[in-house]
Design an enzyme around this catalytic site. Structure first.
Site, PDB file in Angstrom:
ATOM      1  CE1 TYR A  99      -2.975  -3.234   0.060  1.00  0.00           C
ATOM      2  CE2 TYR A  99      -3.443  -2.835   2.556  1.00  0.00           C
ATOM      3  CZ  TYR A  99      -3.435  -3.642   1.515  1.00  0.00           C
ATOM      4  OH  TYR A  99      -4.223  -4.530   1.408  1.00  0.00           O
ATOM      5  CG  HIS A 159      -0.900  -8.886  -0.299  1.00  0.00           C
ATOM      6  ND1 HIS A 159      -0.606  -7.374  -0.179  1.00  0.00           N
ATOM      7  CD2 HIS A 159      -2.186  -8.550  -0.585  1.00  0.00           C
ATOM      8  CE1 HIS A 159      -1.336  -6.419  -0.262  1.00  0.00           C
ATOM      9  NE2 HIS A 159      -2.660  -7.253  -0.421  1.00  0.00           N
TER      10      HIS A 159
HETATM   11  P1  NDP Z   1     -13.983  -0.957   1.400  1.00  0.00           P
HETATM   12  O1  NDP Z   1     -14.981  -1.988   0.813  1.00  0.00           O
HETATM   13  O2  NDP Z   1     -13.544  -0.809   2.519  1.00  0.00           O
HETATM   14  O3  NDP Z   1     -14.431   0.427   0.929  1.00  0.00           O
HETATM   15  C1  NDP Z   1     -13.623   1.458   0.958  1.00  0.00           C
HETATM   16  C2  NDP Z   1     -14.403   2.593   0.102  1.00  0.00           C
HETATM   17  O4  NDP Z   1     -15.530   2.783   0.759  1.00  0.00           O
HETATM   18  C3  NDP Z   1     -13.537   3.783   0.166  1.00  0.00           C
HETATM   19  O5  NDP Z   1     -13.722   4.438  -1.230  1.00  0.00           O
HETATM   20  C4  NDP Z   1     -14.183   4.711   1.175  1.00  0.00           C
HETATM   21  O6  NDP Z   1     -14.114   6.102   0.984  1.00  0.00           O
HETATM   22  C5  NDP Z   1     -15.526   4.212   1.125  1.00  0.00           C
HETATM   23  N1  NDP Z   1     -16.358   4.128   2.343  1.00  0.00           N
HETATM   24  C6  NDP Z   1     -15.986   3.659   3.489  1.00  0.00           C
HETATM   25  N2  NDP Z   1     -16.807   3.666   4.388  1.00  0.00           N
HETATM   26  C7  NDP Z   1     -17.975   4.447   3.803  1.00  0.00           C
HETATM   27  C8  NDP Z   1     -19.122   4.766   4.236  1.00  0.00           C
HETATM   28  N3  NDP Z   1     -19.484   4.380   5.523  1.00  0.00           N
HETATM   29  N4  NDP Z   1     -20.218   5.288   3.534  1.00  0.00           N
HETATM   30  C9  NDP Z   1     -19.664   5.435   2.207  1.00  0.00           C
HETATM   31  N5  NDP Z   1     -18.669   5.161   1.714  1.00  0.00           N
HETATM   32  C10 NDP Z   1     -17.546   4.607   2.412  1.00  0.00           C
HETATM   33  O7  NDP Z   1     -12.726  -1.373   0.587  1.00  0.00           O
HETATM   34  P2  NDP Z   1     -11.316  -1.500   0.603  1.00  0.00           P
HETATM   35  O8  NDP Z   1     -10.699  -2.394  -0.762  1.00  0.00           O
HETATM   36  O9  NDP Z   1     -10.409  -0.466   1.004  1.00  0.00           O
HETATM   37  O10 NDP Z   1     -11.034  -2.877   1.614  1.00  0.00           O
HETATM   38  C11 NDP Z   1     -10.803  -2.680   2.994  1.00  0.00           C
HETATM   39  C12 NDP Z   1      -9.394  -2.988   3.346  1.00  0.00           C
HETATM   40  O11 NDP Z   1      -9.144  -4.353   3.078  1.00  0.00           O
HETATM   41  C13 NDP Z   1      -8.354  -2.476   2.535  1.00  0.00           C
HETATM   42  O12 NDP Z   1      -8.099  -1.092   2.907  1.00  0.00           O
HETATM   43  C14 NDP Z   1      -7.189  -3.164   2.784  1.00  0.00           C
HETATM   44  O13 NDP Z   1      -6.590  -2.805   4.139  1.00  0.00           O
HETATM   45  C15 NDP Z   1      -7.823  -4.510   2.763  1.00  0.00           C
HETATM   46  N6  NDP Z   1      -7.589  -5.121   1.339  1.00  0.00           N
HETATM   47  C16 NDP Z   1      -6.840  -6.105   1.431  1.00  0.00           C
HETATM   48  C17 NDP Z   1      -6.712  -6.877  -0.046  1.00  0.00           C
HETATM   49  C18 NDP Z   1      -6.041  -8.168  -0.177  1.00  0.00           C
HETATM   50  O14 NDP Z   1      -5.681  -8.540  -1.339  1.00  0.00           O
HETATM   51  N7  NDP Z   1      -5.432  -8.824   0.886  1.00  0.00           N
HETATM   52  C19 NDP Z   1      -7.523  -6.422  -1.134  1.00  0.00           C
HETATM   53  C20 NDP Z   1      -8.107  -5.228  -0.881  1.00  0.00           C
HETATM   54  C21 NDP Z   1      -8.285  -4.484   0.363  1.00  0.00           C
HETATM   55  P3  NDP Z   1     -13.660   7.275   1.879  1.00  0.00           P
HETATM   56  O15 NDP Z   1     -11.921   6.678   1.957  1.00  0.00           O
HETATM   57  O16 NDP Z   1     -13.456   8.445   0.866  1.00  0.00           O
HETATM   58  O17 NDP Z   1     -14.293   7.290   2.830  1.00  0.00           O
END
Ligand code: NDP
Length: 276
Positions: free
Chosen positions: A53, A111
């Site tokens: 990240y 990962h």
């Molecule tokens: P999420 O499903 O957590 O969604 C994140 C998105 O949703 C961001 O754009 C955020 O915007 C928005 N958001 C968050 N809370 C709200 C809310 N209450 N209402 C409306 N919009 C919201 O996606 P991620 O892909 O980030 O997954 C979470 C975590 O999982 C990652 O950050 C990472 O740590 C991990 N991950 C691991 C992976 C792997 O391969 N092991 C792959 C993908 C993710 P904003 O920030 O602008 O609020």
């Protein structure tokens, strides 16, 4: 805070802060750091990050968010497959520790599968564990066949499997999740809001109105209702960090769970594990 037991016996909280996309540009750094610090102040007991990240940028922000705190959250980080050789894993872990200014990562994950043979990676994980540099170790993006390979090794995983799992992507329920449950390995659900996509779906919004919570809270509360599942939503804004934390208080009666099953049906056949 509720928690799940890892195969090692250690406890892992059911909710943490995700950090993907953090640390990628200097422009949003202050906002991202503020969101993490605010989340820790609220009581989020876990942070999920990875060397990938922001190419270390997210781990540096985590280090800044942790600075000067007496209570340390449960820290999860991940090694890139191309660094996951016997020596490379140890070197990558040392770099992550340095960026976060920590002497231990609680849960260290591969990962995704792809680089070195997993035997090598697991050997390095064992060494790191014996040296006290990590608490437990696990994997990410492993489907059932990969998990079976991992389980066949002499040194089995002591942690979790972090995979894509949310209301609109229920594939793991067909075989992976039951397999993990049978072995008492918790599943860490990433992208629990499907990166925001899920929140636009009309049925989710309608049912959230009925429950009296927001669509994001409903999506997270549904995951909390699944035994052996923990999750790590990401947000860079205070309001959403707070909103997501409050999902812990949302209780879903059987009627609502049944409505959600109708709107987002569980899989009837094997679906290859999806990956973002
Ligand atoms: P999420 O499903 O957590 O969604 C994140 C998105 O949703 C961001 O754009 C955020 O915007 C928005 N958001 C968050 N809370 C709200 C809310 N209450 N209402 C409306 N919009 C919201 O996606 P991620 O892909 O980030 O997954 C979470 C975590 O999982 C990652 O950050 C990472 O740590 C991990 N991950 C691991 C992976 C792997 O391969 N092991 C792959 C993908 C993710 P904003 O920030 O602008 O609020």
């Amino acid at each position: 805070m509720r928690s799940c037991k890892l195969p090692s016996g250690a406890e892992m909280p059911v909710l943490g802060l995700g950090t993907w996309r953090m640390g990628e540009t200097g422009r949003r750094r202050a906002e991202e750091l503020d969101a993490l610090k605010y989340g820790l102040d609220l009581g989020y007991p876990m942070i999920d990050t990875a060397e990938m990240y922001g190419e270390g940028g997210a781990e540096e922000i985590v280090g800044d968010a942790l600075a000067g705190r007496s209570i340390r959250p449960f820290i999860v980080s991940k090694v890139y497959p191309h660094n996951a050789s016997r020596a490379g894993t140890i070197a990558a872990c040392e770099r992550s520790l340095k960026r976060m200014r920590l002497d231990r990562i609680d849960l260290y994950l591969l990962h995704w599968r792809g680089g070195a043979p997993i035997e090598e990676t697991f050997e390095a994980f064992y060494k790191l564990r014996n040296a006290g540099k990590i608490g437990d170790f696990g994997v990410s993006n492993f489907d059932l066949d990969d998990m079976e390979d991992a389980a066949g090794l002499d040194k089995g995983l002591t942690g979790t499997n972090q995979v894509l799992y949310c209301l609109s992507r229920r594939g793991p329920e067909f075989d992976l999740l039951p397999w993990m449950r049978k072995r008492s390995i918790p599943l860490m659900a990433y992208s629990p809001l499907d990166q925001g996509e899920l929140l636009r779906k009309a049925p989710l919004r309608k049912i959230a109105d009925e429950v009296g919570c927001t669509p994001a809270q409903l999506a997270l509360a549904w995951l909390f209702a699944q035994p052996g599942v923990v999750t790590i939503p990401k947000s860079s804004t205070r309001e959403r960090v707070k909103e997501n934390f409050a999902a812990l208080d949302v209780k879903l009666p059987p009627k609502i769970l049944a409505d959600l099953d109708r709107a987002f049906p569980p899989p009837r056949t094997k679906q290859p594990l999806e990956m973002l």
